[in-house]
Each structure stands twice: as C-alpha cells, then as structure tokens.
Design an enzyme around this catalytic site. Structure first.
Site, PDB file in Angstrom:
ATOM      1  CB  VAL A 253      19.430 -35.968 -35.303  1.00 13.90           C
ATOM      2  CG1 VAL A 253      20.555 -37.009 -35.298  1.00 13.90           C
ATOM      3  CG2 VAL A 253      19.936 -34.693 -35.975  1.00 13.90           C
ATOM      4  CG  HIS A 254      14.492 -39.311 -37.670  1.00 10.25           C
ATOM      5  ND1 HIS A 254      13.291 -38.621 -37.550  1.00 10.25           N
ATOM      6  CD2 HIS A 254      14.920 -39.085 -38.939  1.00 10.25           C
ATOM      7  CE1 HIS A 254      13.013 -38.010 -38.690  1.00 10.25           C
ATOM      8  NE2 HIS A 254      13.972 -38.260 -39.553  1.00 10.25           N
ATOM      9  CG  ASP A 255      17.688 -43.756 -36.562  1.00 14.26           C
ATOM     10  OD1 ASP A 255      18.272 -44.156 -37.578  1.00 14.26           O
ATOM     11  OD2 ASP A 255      16.444 -43.715 -36.460  1.00 14.26           O
TER      12      ASP A 255
END
Ligand code: RIB
Ligand code: CA
Length: 327
Positions: A253-255
């Site tokens: 879940v990068h952002d």
C-alpha cells in the site's frame, strides 16, 4: 531509534510536521493506493486540496477517481486537475495493476461534478504563496510538482517540504525504476534537486506495508458502505499484485506511506542520503540513485528516506480512517 551512521536531522523535521496535523496538498493519480492516501490525509492532515496528474490512468480518469473518492468521504476539499502528460517522456499508464478505469474492482458512484479547477500547477503555486508551512505530498508522477517549482522557484523556500512516494533501491517497471519516477524522470530529477526538505518513501519501504488478507478482513468487517467499497478495492489491488509476484501476501500500500511519514513519523525508521534520478541511462532511466557509500567524501544528503515501518500500527491507522468516514 537508530538512524544508522547518518545524521538524525530528519527526526526534528518530521516531528515538527506531526506536532499538529500537517497542512498538505496531495498530488495523486488514483489509483487504489492513492485512494487510501486520500482517506488517511483527510483523517490525519489539514488537507487543503487534491491535485491530479496522469499516471496510473489518463488524467481524465485519475481526476474522475479523485472526485469520486472525495465525494465518498463527504469532505469539502477541492480537486484540481493538472498535467495530462510527462515533461518529456511519452505518457505511460498502469492499467494492468489498477484496471482501465484506474480504480477497478468496486461499485463506485458517479462523480458529483467536474473538477474544481483545471490548473493544478497554478493552484499549487497560489496556495503555497498564500499559506505558510504547506507540505506537498506527491504520490504519482512528479510532473505537476516539477512544473510548479519551474514556474515559481520561490516555492522551494516557501513549502514546508515535499514528502513523496517513489523510487527505491529496486524498481517495479524496470529492474531499477519505480513507476512514479520512471513515468516522468525529468520531473523527478527536478524535484530531487529542488533543495528543500524532501522525504522519500520508496519500494524498499512500501513492500513492508502489504494489504494482507487479515488486514483487508479488518476493513471488510467495518460497518458502512465506504468500508465495503474499500475492502473490494483492496481485494482487486491485491489480486493483481500477488498474481504478478512470487513473494507478496498482499498489495504494497504505497501511497499512504508518504502521508503517514508526516502525520505519524514515529512509525518509521529514517535515514538521510543523497538521492538523484537517472534520466539518460539505457537500462537505468528513472532509477533513484541512492548514495549509500560509507566514504566520507560521499555527496551531502538531500533526502530523508523512510526505510522501515511498524506496518501493523500503520494499517490500524488506515482501518480507523476508513471507519471514521464509513457511515
Ligand atoms: O510504484 C507505485 C506507485 O505507482 C504508486 O503511487 C501507485 O499508485 C502508482 O502510481
Ligand atoms: Ca499513485
């Protein structure tokens, strides 16, 4: 917390950011993980506005998706659309990860209307000139940020800093280039060279922050339609990621990491290093070149790198943020 052999100037910077809810403009290309970043920003920051950029999907799609997520949260935050293509590179998207809509996998409402503006660069410049202490939080290609810094060089001294998702010691679009940097390397090179406070949350970090089945279930069991929608989005996002990797239990879940670095800096292990962006390499274009040498004559650091995260605590913040807006 050990900062390794680098200076620990990062901590005061990020501690100050978290002293009160940081004031931010979120620049994004929704995108499943961008949508989560919007939820966390709405819950834990003074979110002035959302700027959109082409990236995961074309600009009309990322803008439509940002408006839909904003509407679903019921927040009064403007959405301004920005660059529809990179500075120099040919436009590239990520339909294989996020679907053709850019936000496939859930039954989404229609947007309530058009964007509040079509000049995100002008919005960023005006807002940073009229408001003290704004953090720019780009979680897509860096085109809008580079254009704002080029048009208004005074922004480098005016903003509190830039906390971005991108880069890392390995890639996801090539062996060495991560999508946000790879999609617009010229813009990324300008941002990494801007000279102000810079926080980078790259793939080395975000791959520690996976939407595992257990974490998705913690969202699925929440009451309200928003939680069900985000659980569906997570399922789609994780299915595409796990299906394409040999060792992931869920989508990274990068952002939201770029937002949490400002709102919850104690979740992270930090270090400082010099980072620049390759724009000319045949095999390395879009690579973030991180100077990890122990050589005393190494380049002076220009970037705080989030290198570890308390993923359970971080995901609990995501779950609570979704619960907060889910009626
Ligand atoms: O490489 C991951 C990044 O590319 C994330 O921001 C994701 O949303 C995509 O834009
Ligand atoms: Ca993104």
């Amino acid at each position: 917390r050990s900062l390794g052999w680098m200076s620990d100037t990062a901590t005061p910077l990020l501690e100050r950011a978290a002293a009160a809810p940081p004031t931010i403009i979120l620049d994004c290309d929704p995108g499943h993980d961008d949508a989560i970043a919007i939820v966390v920003a709405a819950r834990h920051t003074n979110l002035l506005g959302i700027a959109t950029v082409a990236g995961n999907a074309p600009l009309d799609r990322t803008t439509r998706n940002a408006i839909i997520v904003r509407d679903m949260l019921g927040i009064d935050v403007p959405v301004h659309s920005g660059a529809e293509r990179p500075l120099v590179a040919e436009p590239k998207h990520a339909g294989h990860i996020h679907g053709e809509s850019g936000l496939d996998g859930a039954d989404l409402p229609e947007p309530s209307g058009p964007a509040d503006g079509i000049d995100a660069v002008g919005y960023i410049i005006e807002t940073c000139r009229s408001t003290e202490g704004v953090w720019l939080v780009p979680v897509g290609p860096l085109t809008n940020i580079a254009l704002a810094l080029r048009s208004a060089p005074d922004l480098a001294r005016r903003v509190a800093g830039i906390s971005l998702m991108g880069g890392g010691s390995f890639g996801n679009r090539t062996a060495v280039a991560e999508f946000n940097i790879w999609a617009d390397p010229e813009a990324a090179a300008a941002v990494f060279a801007y000279g102000g406070p810079l926080v980078m949350s790259g793939l080395d970090l975000t791959h520690q922050f996976q939407a595992t089945p257990e974490r998705i279930e913690s969202i699925r069991v929440l009451p309200g339609r928003l939680a069900a929608t985000f659980a569906d989005l997570f399922v789609f996002f994780s299915r595409t990621y796990v299906g394409r990797h040999d060792s992931l239990r869920g989508a990274p879940v990068h952002d939201p990491c770029a937002v949490l670095a400002l709102s919850h800096p104690r979740l992270f292990g930090l270090r400082e290093a010099h980072v620049t962006v390759e724009t000319a390499g045949v095999h390395t274009r879009g690579m973030t070149v991180i100077d990890n040498r122990r050589l005393l004559e190494r380049s002076a650091p220009n970037c705080t790198i989030t290198e570890s995260v308390d993923a359970d605590a971080g995901f609990e913040i995501i779950t609570e943020s979704i619960a907060h807006f889910s009626r």
